[in-house]
Design an enzyme around this catalytic site. Structure first.
Site, short mmCIF file in Angstrom:
data_model
loop_
_atom_site.label_atom_id
_atom_site.label_comp_id
_atom_site.label_asym_id
_atom_site.label_seq_id
_atom_site.Cartn_x
_atom_site.Cartn_y
_atom_site.Cartn_z
N ASP A 111 0.70 -1.27 -0.02
CA ASP A 111 0.17 0.07 -0.09
C ASP A 111 0.80 1.28 -0.06
O ASP A 111 0.50 2.28 -0.30
CB ASP A 111 -1.15 -0.11 1.34
CG ASP A 111 -0.41 -0.21 2.46
OD1 ASP A 111 0.60 0.36 2.65
OD2 ASP A 111 -0.88 -0.87 3.22
N HIS A 124 7.24 -7.02 -1.64
CA HIS A 124 6.15 -7.46 -2.47
C HIS A 124 5.65 -6.36 -3.35
O HIS A 124 4.62 -6.70 -4.16
CB HIS A 124 5.12 -8.02 -1.81
CG HIS A 124 5.56 -9.25 -0.99
ND1 HIS A 124 4.70 -9.85 0.00
CD2 HIS A 124 6.56 -10.21 -0.99
CE1 HIS A 124 5.17 -10.80 0.65
NE2 HIS A 124 6.52 -11.14 -0.12
N CYS A 135 7.17 -5.14 -22.62
CA CYS A 135 8.55 -4.56 -22.64
C CYS A 135 9.31 -4.61 -21.28
O CYS A 135 10.35 -4.14 -21.23
CB CYS A 135 8.52 -3.35 -23.44
SG CYS A 135 7.83 -1.82 -22.46
N CYS A 170 0.68 -0.02 -21.83
CA CYS A 170 2.05 0.72 -21.89
C CYS A 170 2.10 1.83 -22.68
O CYS A 170 1.53 1.87 -23.98
CB CYS A 170 2.97 -0.35 -21.96
SG CYS A 170 4.63 0.18 -22.11
N GLY A 210 2.10 -7.39 12.63
CA GLY A 210 0.75 -7.60 11.89
C GLY A 210 1.11 -8.54 10.73
O GLY A 210 0.57 -8.31 9.56
N ASN A 236 0.79 -8.60 17.40
CA ASN A 236 -0.15 -9.01 16.68
C ASN A 236 -1.48 -9.35 17.34
O ASN A 236 -1.51 -9.18 18.81
CB ASN A 236 0.23 -10.25 16.09
CG ASN A 236 -0.83 -11.14 14.93
OD1 ASN A 236 -1.78 -11.05 14.88
ND2 ASN A 236 0.04 -11.21 13.80
N CYS A 251 -1.68 -3.28 16.75
CA CYS A 251 -0.44 -2.52 17.08
C CYS A 251 -0.50 -0.94 16.91
O CYS A 251 0.48 -0.53 17.36
CB CYS A 251 0.27 -3.03 15.55
SG CYS A 251 -0.09 -2.72 14.05
C1 BJW Z 1 -3.05 -7.25 13.33
C2 BJW Z 1 -4.12 -6.53 13.25
C3 BJW Z 1 -3.61 -5.36 14.09
C4 BJW Z 1 -4.73 -7.93 11.90
N1 BJW Z 1 -2.75 -5.02 14.92
N2 BJW Z 1 -1.91 -7.20 13.82
C5 BJW Z 1 8.61 -22.71 1.18
C6 BJW Z 1 7.65 -23.40 1.67
C7 BJW Z 1 6.50 -23.51 1.21
C8 BJW Z 1 6.27 -22.72 0.05
C9 BJW Z 1 7.02 -21.68 -0.49
C10 BJW Z 1 8.21 -21.86 0.06
N3 BJW Z 1 9.07 -20.83 -0.32
C11 BJW Z 1 8.41 -20.15 -1.43
C12 BJW Z 1 7.09 -20.82 -1.15
C13 BJW Z 1 5.78 -20.44 -2.27
C14 BJW Z 1 5.17 -19.07 -1.69
C15 BJW Z 1 4.67 -19.07 -0.48
O1 BJW Z 1 5.34 -18.83 0.72
N4 BJW Z 1 3.59 -19.81 -0.06
C16 BJW Z 1 2.96 -20.24 1.28
C17 BJW Z 1 1.65 -19.53 1.26
C18 BJW Z 1 3.29 -21.63 1.68
N5 BJW Z 1 6.20 -17.86 -1.69
C19 BJW Z 1 6.20 -17.23 -2.70
O2 BJW Z 1 5.68 -17.77 -3.95
C20 BJW Z 1 6.88 -16.16 -2.83
N6 BJW Z 1 8.09 -16.20 -3.76
C21 BJW Z 1 9.30 -17.09 -3.85
O3 BJW Z 1 9.34 -17.31 -2.74
O4 BJW Z 1 9.92 -17.26 -4.98
C22 BJW Z 1 10.73 -18.46 -4.93
C23 BJW Z 1 9.96 -19.69 -4.73
C24 BJW Z 1 8.85 -19.77 -5.57
C25 BJW Z 1 8.10 -20.98 -5.38
C26 BJW Z 1 8.41 -22.10 -4.71
C27 BJW Z 1 9.65 -21.92 -3.85
C28 BJW Z 1 10.55 -20.78 -4.13
C29 BJW Z 1 6.45 -14.83 -3.21
C30 BJW Z 1 5.43 -14.38 -2.34
C31 BJW Z 1 4.48 -13.38 -2.88
C32 BJW Z 1 3.44 -13.09 -2.08
N7 BJW Z 1 2.51 -12.10 -2.60
C33 BJW Z 1 1.59 -11.45 -1.68
C34 BJW Z 1 0.67 -10.43 -2.91
C35 BJW Z 1 1.26 -9.22 -2.98
C36 BJW Z 1 0.35 -8.43 -3.89
C37 BJW Z 1 -0.87 -7.92 -3.40
O5 BJW Z 1 -0.96 -7.55 -2.37
O6 BJW Z 1 -1.87 -8.05 -4.12
O7 BJW Z 1 1.78 -10.85 -0.60
S1 BJW Z 1 0.29 -12.87 -0.91
C38 BJW Z 1 -0.10 -11.94 0.43
O8 BJW Z 1 0.58 -12.64 1.59
C39 BJW Z 1 0.57 -10.59 0.16
C40 BJW Z 1 1.27 -10.32 1.63
O9 BJW Z 1 2.26 -9.39 1.61
C41 BJW Z 1 1.56 -11.71 2.10
C42 BJW Z 1 1.78 -11.87 3.53
O10 BJW Z 1 0.27 -11.69 4.31
P1 BJW Z 1 0.49 -10.87 5.75
O11 BJW Z 1 0.91 -9.61 5.49
O12 BJW Z 1 1.16 -11.68 6.54
O13 BJW Z 1 -1.18 -10.82 5.66
P2 BJW Z 1 -2.03 -11.76 6.38
O14 BJW Z 1 -3.64 -11.30 6.21
O15 BJW Z 1 -1.98 -13.21 6.31
O16 BJW Z 1 -2.04 -11.53 8.04
C43 BJW Z 1 -2.42 -10.50 8.78
C44 BJW Z 1 -2.06 -10.62 10.09
O17 BJW Z 1 -2.10 -9.39 10.88
C45 BJW Z 1 -2.74 -11.51 11.10
O18 BJW Z 1 -1.83 -12.35 11.63
C46 BJW Z 1 -3.74 -10.84 11.89
O19 BJW Z 1 -3.92 -11.67 13.11
C47 BJW Z 1 -2.81 -9.39 12.01
N8 BJW Z 1 -3.49 -8.38 12.40
N9 BJW Z 1 -5.21 -6.67 12.39
C48 BJW Z 1 -1.66 -6.12 14.93
N10 BJW Z 1 -4.62 -4.24 13.92
ZN ZN Z 2 5.54 -1.60 -22.74
#
Ligand code: BJW
Ligand code: ZN
Length: 261
Positions: A111, A124, A135, A170, A210, A236, A251
């Site tokens: 964001d 991310h 391109c 683009c 978070g 959290n 938080c």
């Molecule tokens: C509060 C609150 C308040 C609420 N106060 N707290 C190893 C093992 C298994 C799988 C993999 C691995 N390595 C890679 C992978 C594959 C994959 C992965 O991890 N999959 C898992 C689901 C298992 N990872 C990837 O693909 C990554 N690439 C990579 O590693 O490349 C190499 C590779 C590829 C394939 C295989 C192996 C290696 C890339 C990851 C990209 C993530 N992209 C996203 C989307 C971004 C664009 C968009 O926003 O649209 O990123 S997914 C989404 O999740 C987003 C977030 O940044 C990310 C994390 O989420 P986050 O921020 O933790 O949010 P929530 O909603 O899950 O949690 C919110 C928390 O806040 C909660 O705990 C609440 O309790 C808390 N909360 N209110 C305090 N007021």
């Molecule tokens: Zn282009």
């Protein structure tokens, strides 16, 4: 494991290299939905199922409708108390003479609400950047709607299914644009991962704010820092992960108290 603010203040004082790992919970109190849990739905889709290249290739209109909606939402939102605490703490650290500590904010959020921080790493990508599928050109873009075709689609409960010609294009080659974010199974930018590695290799206190800790590589950072002898503090609303300190609650309340700002 401690929940004691005074003990945390001591750890904060004695740490040399402090870093954060932020997630969607940081922005939740600004009114921006999280990725998982209740907030993690848009229309009838799970946000996690839309954040993939294959979903985009299958239906670029649906994915642009989703991102255009999110851009519109974020543009209406402002920094909350937790974002402000990070800025105030960074200013406190940067005003030290001599500089005895470092502070770096690593975030998974797209964001850009914390982008006024000086030491700030977005792992991310950013909702307000586009990348050309053809391109590779990357541009900043804060327009809402991002193009005429997507105007009003943010209010629809159903997919509009626009043809490709009506989606963001683009300015250089007319190719289809995508949001410049990192989707599942995509590699993070190696320049970003090497900057993060430098921070993790020196970090002696990591604040995990978070994030659900499900998504790699971010999900591995706490254990990495711990294995080097660094301390972990989790902020959290839920009781998640292993840590030396845990502050359970919104938080926006716990972080200012912990950072004494
Ligand atoms: C509060 C609150 C308040 C609420 N106060 N707290 C190893 C093992 C298994 C799988 C993999 C691995 N390595 C890679 C992978 C594959 C994959 C992965 O991890 N999959 C898992 C689901 C298992 N990872 C990837 O693909 C990554 N690439 C990579 O590693 O490349 C190499 C590779 C590829 C394939 C295989 C192996 C290696 C890339 C990851 C990209 C993530 N992209 C996203 C989307 C971004 C664009 C968009 O926003 O649209 O990123 S997914 C989404 O999740 C987003 C977030 O940044 C990310 C994390 O989420 P986050 O921020 O933790 O949010 P929530 O909603 O899950 O949690 C919110 C928390 O806040 C909660 O705990 C609440 O309790 C808390 N909360 N209110 C305090 N007021
Ligand atoms: Zn282009």
């Amino acid at each position: 494991m401690s929940t004691n603010y005074e003990a945390f203040h001591q750890a904060l004082k004695s740490a040399k290299h402090i870093a954060t790992l932020c997630g969607a919970g940081l922005s939740a109190e600004s009114g921006i939905p999280t990725f998982r849990g209740e907030g993690g739905w848009w229309r009838n889709y799970k946000a996690t199922e839309l954040a993939t290249l294959s979903a985009f290739k299958r239906n670029p209109s649906r994915i642009w409708e989703f991102y255009n909606y999110r851009r519109g939402l974020v543009l209406q939102k402002t920094a909350n108390k937790a974002h402000k605490a990070l800025v105030d703490f960074e200013n406190k650290i940067l005003s030290q003479k001599p500089q005895t500590q470092t502070f770096t904010v690593i975030t998974q959020n797209v964001d850009g609400i914390s982008s006024n921080l000086k030491n700030y790493i977005e792992m991310h990508g950013n909702l307000f950047r586009t990348r050309c599928m053809q391109c590779g050109d990357i541009e900043e873009n804060r327009d809402f709607p991002i193009c005429e075709g997507l105007k009003g689609t943010e209010n629809s409960k159903f997919d509009i299914d626009l043809p490709i010609e009506k989606l963001p294009a683009c300015t250089k080659c007319k190719g289809l644009l995508r949001p410049d974010v990192v989707w599942f199974n995509e590699l993070l930018d190696p320049k970003i991962t090497s900057k993060i590695q430098v921070e993790l290799d020196r970090c002696d206190l990591l604040l995990v704010i978070g994030t659900s800790g499900f998504v790699y590589p971010a999900a591995g950072y706490s254990e990495y820092v711990r294995s080097r002898g660094g301390k972990i503090a989790i902020f959290n609303i839920e009781n998640t992960g292993n840590a030396d300190f845990k502050f359970i609650g919104p938080c926006g309340e716990t972080l200012p108290q912990a950072l004494q700002v």
